[in-house]
Scaffold this active site. Structure first.
Site, PDB file in Angstrom:
ATOM      1  N   SER A 188       0.819  -1.216   0.000  1.00 44.93           N
ATOM      2  CA  SER A 188       0.000   0.000   0.000  1.00 44.93           C
ATOM      3  C   SER A 188       0.855   1.269   0.000  1.00 44.93           C
ATOM      4  CB  SER A 188      -0.909   0.015   1.217  1.00 44.93           C
ATOM      5  OG  SER A 188      -1.670  -1.164   1.286  1.00 44.93           O
TER       6      SER A 188
HETATM    7  N1  SAH Z   1      -0.543  -4.225   4.058  1.00 41.74           N
HETATM    8  C1  SAH Z   1      -0.127  -4.946   2.871  1.00 41.74           C
HETATM    9  C2  SAH Z   1      -1.231  -4.906   1.853  1.00 41.74           C
HETATM   10  C3  SAH Z   1      -1.144  -5.997   0.868  1.00 41.74           C
HETATM   11  S1  SAH Z   1      -2.476  -5.998  -0.320  1.00 41.74           S
HETATM   12  C4  SAH Z   1       1.123  -4.292   2.328  1.00 41.74           C
HETATM   13  O1  SAH Z   1       1.217  -3.072   2.418  1.00 41.74           O
HETATM   14  O2  SAH Z   1       1.977  -4.981   1.791  1.00 41.74           O
HETATM   15  C5  SAH Z   1      -3.681  -7.005   0.492  1.00 41.74           C
HETATM   16  C6  SAH Z   1      -3.310  -8.424   0.774  1.00 41.74           C
HETATM   17  O3  SAH Z   1      -4.488  -9.068   1.236  1.00 41.74           O
HETATM   18  C7  SAH Z   1      -2.831  -9.231  -0.426  1.00 41.74           C
HETATM   19  O4  SAH Z   1      -1.576  -9.778  -0.150  1.00 41.74           O
HETATM   20  C8  SAH Z   1      -3.903 -10.339  -0.573  1.00 41.74           C
HETATM   21  O5  SAH Z   1      -3.375 -11.579  -0.992  1.00 41.74           O
HETATM   22  C9  SAH Z   1      -4.443 -10.416   0.838  1.00 41.74           C
HETATM   23  N2  SAH Z   1      -5.782 -11.005   0.978  1.00 41.74           N
HETATM   24  C10 SAH Z   1      -6.861 -10.886   0.174  1.00 41.74           C
HETATM   25  N3  SAH Z   1      -7.901 -11.587   0.681  1.00 41.74           N
HETATM   26  C11 SAH Z   1      -7.469 -12.174   1.829  1.00 41.74           C
HETATM   27  C12 SAH Z   1      -8.067 -13.021   2.807  1.00 41.74           C
HETATM   28  N4  SAH Z   1      -9.341 -13.444   2.737  1.00 41.74           N
HETATM   29  N5  SAH Z   1      -7.305 -13.422   3.851  1.00 41.74           N
HETATM   30  C13 SAH Z   1      -6.011 -13.041   3.973  1.00 41.74           C
HETATM   31  N6  SAH Z   1      -5.394 -12.241   3.073  1.00 41.74           N
HETATM   32  C14 SAH Z   1      -6.112 -11.807   2.018  1.00 41.74           C
END
Ligand code: SAH
Length: 216
Positions: A63
């Site tokens: 993000s």
């Molecule tokens: N805070 C993280 C954001 C990553 S994007 C960063 O800054 O790196 C959001 C993440 O949520 C992705 O890696 C995606 O695979 C994960 N995601 C989506 N649905 C999910 C679920 N049901 N349970 C766990 N993770 C999930």
């Protein structure tokens, strides 16, 4: 002499966070400390501290720093808190949380991302973090209740299991809710069996995929 990444980090904090109104000292200290460049792909090393999200593979993103800061500030974190994070992704926000609170539990659905995040966090010596692969829309029952639950993917609705795993004594859930490509940050505060919902900033996150989220 300061390394170039420390210089970039200070500039990011000043220009992207403080100038836009981020005030929480604990959040600012954590952003100054955590090496964001270790959480991006090598190809994006020179862009690690820029003002936008970056790809981390598997169609996911790390993000934008400001969005992470908004979430952490709105969460009103305290050092004694136990926090559940849904969507580990790169592990960057996980590392920030680990600086601020006592215990961090994080769930990621893509095993390769969970593994990579685990390796980076270990290399940083963060010992108060547990990461598991699974469907975070179901929470992480084993260590509930949590003082804070922070979801970093966009949900069609608030997943019931996350409400249930919030501490009844003022626990807060932060979750982007709305249509697939644009959401509003919801802040849900639990007192006993009452849930108060506050609608905060508009935001754009990748979809939360799972039983209580979107279909793949
Ligand atoms: N805070 C993280 C954001 C990553 S994007 C960063 O800054 O790196 C959001 C993440 O949520 C992705 O890696 C995606 O695979 C994960 N995601 C989506 N649905 C999910 C679920 N049901 N349970 C766990 N993770 C999930």
């Amino acid at each position: 002499m300061k390394d170039k990444f420390a210089v970039q980090r200070e500039r990011m904090v000043q220009e992207q966070l403080i100038r836009r109104g981020i005030k929480d000292r604990r959040v600012i200290e954590a952003f100054l400390k955590v090496p964001r460049h270790l959480f991006v792909d090598r190809a994006y090393l020179d862009e690690a501290y820029n003002d936008y999200p970056l790809p981390i593979g598997y169609g996911q993103t790390i993000s934008q720093p400001y969005m992470v800061a908004i979430m952490l500030e709105r969460a009103e974190l305290e050092p004694h808190h136990r926090v559940l994070e849904i969507g580990t992704g790169s592990g960057y926000q996980t590392a920030l949380l680990a600086e601020i609170v006592k215990e961090v539990y994080s769930v990621e659905r893509i095993p390769q991302l969970a593994e990579r995040a685990r390796e980076v966090l270990e290399s940083l010596g963060d010992e108060n973090v547990k990461i598991k692969t699974g469907d975070g829309t179901l929470g992480w029952e084993e260590f509930a209740p949590y003082d804070r639950i922070i979801v970093t993917a966009g949900a069609p609705k608030i997943p019931e299991p996350l409400k249930e795993q919030l501490s009844p004594e003022g626990g807060k859930l932060l979750i982007p809710v709305g249509p697939r490509y644009s959401q509003v940050l919801y802040i849900v505060t639990r007192r006993g069996d009452e849930y108060e919902i506050e609608k905060d900033s508009p935001c754009v996150f990748v979809p939360l995929i799972g039983e209580e989220g979107w279909e793949e």
